[in-house]
Design an enzyme around this catalytic site. Structure first.
Site, PDB file in Angstrom:
ATOM      1  N   HIS A 101      85.343  22.125  37.994  1.00 44.77           N
ATOM      2  CA  HIS A 101      85.628  21.013  38.901  1.00 44.77           C
ATOM      3  C   HIS A 101      84.436  20.077  38.974  1.00 44.77           C
ATOM      4  O   HIS A 101      83.309  20.417  38.625  1.00 44.77           O
ATOM      5  CB  HIS A 101      85.936  21.523  40.314  1.00 44.77           C
ATOM      6  CG  HIS A 101      84.753  22.153  40.991  1.00 44.77           C
ATOM      7  ND1 HIS A 101      84.274  23.384  40.627  1.00 44.77           N
ATOM      8  CD2 HIS A 101      83.943  21.708  41.978  1.00 44.77           C
ATOM      9  CE1 HIS A 101      83.223  23.675  41.368  1.00 44.77           C
ATOM     10  NE2 HIS A 101      82.991  22.666  42.191  1.00 44.77           N
ATOM     11  N   ASP A 103      82.739  17.971  42.152  1.00 45.40           N
ATOM     12  CA  ASP A 103      82.818  18.110  43.609  1.00 45.40           C
ATOM     13  C   ASP A 103      83.589  16.953  44.247  1.00 45.40           C
ATOM     14  O   ASP A 103      83.291  15.776  43.999  1.00 45.40           O
ATOM     15  CB  ASP A 103      81.412  18.154  44.230  1.00 45.40           C
ATOM     16  CG  ASP A 103      80.701  19.453  43.898  1.00 45.40           C
ATOM     17  OD1 ASP A 103      81.383  20.472  43.700  1.00 45.40           O
ATOM     18  OD2 ASP A 103      79.457  19.436  43.842  1.00 45.40           O
ATOM     19  N   HIS A 246      81.412  21.640  36.872  1.00 44.52           N
ATOM     20  CA  HIS A 246      80.704  22.918  36.920  1.00 44.52           C
ATOM     21  C   HIS A 246      81.622  24.054  37.322  1.00 44.52           C
ATOM     22  O   HIS A 246      82.727  23.841  37.815  1.00 44.52           O
ATOM     23  CB  HIS A 246      79.468  22.830  37.826  1.00 44.52           C
ATOM     24  CG  HIS A 246      79.753  22.398  39.220  1.00 44.52           C
ATOM     25  ND1 HIS A 246      80.051  21.095  39.566  1.00 44.52           N
ATOM     26  CD2 HIS A 246      79.795  23.099  40.383  1.00 44.52           C
ATOM     27  CE1 HIS A 246      80.253  21.002  40.856  1.00 44.52           C
ATOM     28  NE2 HIS A 246      80.122  22.208  41.390  1.00 44.52           N
ATOM     29  N   ARG A 261      74.088  23.475  50.082  1.00 39.41           N
ATOM     30  CA  ARG A 261      74.333  22.319  49.213  1.00 39.41           C
ATOM     31  C   ARG A 261      74.419  21.051  50.035  1.00 39.41           C
ATOM     32  O   ARG A 261      75.009  21.051  51.121  1.00 39.41           O
ATOM     33  CB  ARG A 261      75.656  22.529  48.469  1.00 39.41           C
ATOM     34  CG  ARG A 261      75.832  21.624  47.262  1.00 39.41           C
ATOM     35  CD  ARG A 261      77.196  21.795  46.640  1.00 39.41           C
ATOM     36  NE  ARG A 261      78.163  20.953  47.322  1.00 39.41           N
ATOM     37  CZ  ARG A 261      79.481  20.988  47.099  1.00 39.41           C
ATOM     38  NH1 ARG A 261      79.982  21.822  46.226  1.00 39.41           N
ATOM     39  NH2 ARG A 261      80.276  20.181  47.756  1.00 39.41           N
TER      40      ARG A 261
HETATM   41  C1  SIN Z   1      79.772  24.504  43.878  1.00 37.42           C
HETATM   42  O1  SIN Z   1      79.099  23.588  44.325  1.00 37.42           O
HETATM   43  O2  SIN Z   1      80.869  24.331  43.381  1.00 37.42           O
HETATM   44  C2  SIN Z   1      79.185  25.907  43.904  1.00 37.42           C
HETATM   45  C3  SIN Z   1      78.330  26.115  42.714  1.00 37.42           C
HETATM   46  C4  SIN Z   1      77.658  27.459  42.730  1.00 37.42           C
HETATM   47  O3  SIN Z   1      77.795  28.211  43.694  1.00 37.42           O
HETATM   48  O4  SIN Z   1      76.978  27.757  41.765  1.00 37.42           O
END
Ligand code: SIN
Length: 270
Positions: A101, A103, A246, A261
């Site tokens: 995805h 974000d 990612h 985050r």
């Molecule tokens: C995310 O921001 O999608 C999570 C990425 C992660 O936990 O490595």
């Protein structure tokens, strides 16, 4: 590209670089911010080691690159609504980002970038993978590029959050974006559909839309477009959300993996 204050070490030819020579918890000079931006534009995702970020330091870092966005799907920390906890342990039923995805692509103006800080990581596993959507677009044949270039697609998160949080009565964002977007800084074209969020290509009949999306979802998983990051405690990843996708592995259950985050506001894809 020449850097004066940063030491930038590419991890693959297409995506990812490790950055040394900067303390992210301290106010940064204009030169350092400008070189971090250059490195992000050149490598799409940049990584740092041994940066025990405070919440204030994390937010200050993000704000050098734009306003901080609040998450449209999950709540932020009580005292820091711009910070989302990313946490998994023995009680977890799911983890954030288990599928490819970009974000919040379901938002009308998806974030420009995200900065993830991990303070606790499992002894093994829990890596995150990023895939370059420049590389994914560039690898398509001229005929396929001409076909996908004018298409638009629906990005929706209702199916995800309604399954994860059935008790929450809320309508989540659903927006239409181009299948191929132009990066506002580099002006390069990149694919902008993801398995997690893209539900339909508007200009195609339903079976055609499904067939094309299935192809594109598989295409972005090509290992030749990717970098894989092995987290250590106090590592930081900063990615350009406009030209990458990612995938967070969850191969460490029942171990704990935990961090925070922030997302940086973006603009309407074109
Ligand atoms: C995310 O921001 O999608 C999570 C990425 C992660 O936990 O490595």
């Amino acid at each position: 590209m020449g850097y004066e204050v940063l030491d930038v070490r590419p991890m693959t030819k297409r995506i990812g670089a490790e950055i040394f020579g900067v303390n992210l918890n301290e106010p940064l000079t204009n030169k350092a911010v400008s070189e971090l931006h250059d490195a992000l534009m050149a490598h799409q995702v940049i990584f740092f080691r041994d940066q025990p970020l405070t919440h204030e330091g994390h937010k200050r870092l993000g704000r050098y690159f734009g306003d901080l966005a609040t998450h449209s799907g999950v709540s932020g920390l009580p005292d820091h609504p711009e910070i989302v906890a990313i946490h998994a342990d023995a009680d977890s039923k799911f983890v954030a980002g288990e599928n490819w995805h970009s974000d919040l692509s379901e938002d009308a103006e998806p974030p420009m970038g995200s900065i993830l800080y991990m303070h606790t990581v499992p002894p093994a596993g829990g890596d995150t993978l990023w895939s370059s959507m420049y590389a994914a677009y560039d690898a398509l044949s001229p005929a396929m590029k001409a076909f996908v270039d004018p298409l638009t697609a629906v990005h929706d998160s209702n199916h995800i959050y309604r399954e994860l949080f059935p008790e929450v009565e809320k309508t989540y964002p659903r927006n239409v974006h181009p299948v191929v977007r132009t990066h506002p800084v580099t002006k390069r074209k990149c694919l902008f559909v993801s398995q997690s969020k893209t539900t339909r290509i508007n200009e195609l009949a339903k079976p055609e839309s499904k067939a094309l999306l299935d192809f594109l979802f598989e295409h972005v998983k090509d290992a030749n477009f990717q970098v894989r990051f092995r987290w250590q405690p106090h590592s930081v990843a900063f990615w350009d959300n406009r030209c990458t996708q990612h995938f967070a592995t969850w191969d460490y259950f029942p171990e704990t993996r935990s961090g925070y985050r922030v997302t940086i506001a973006g603009d309407k894809p074109y």
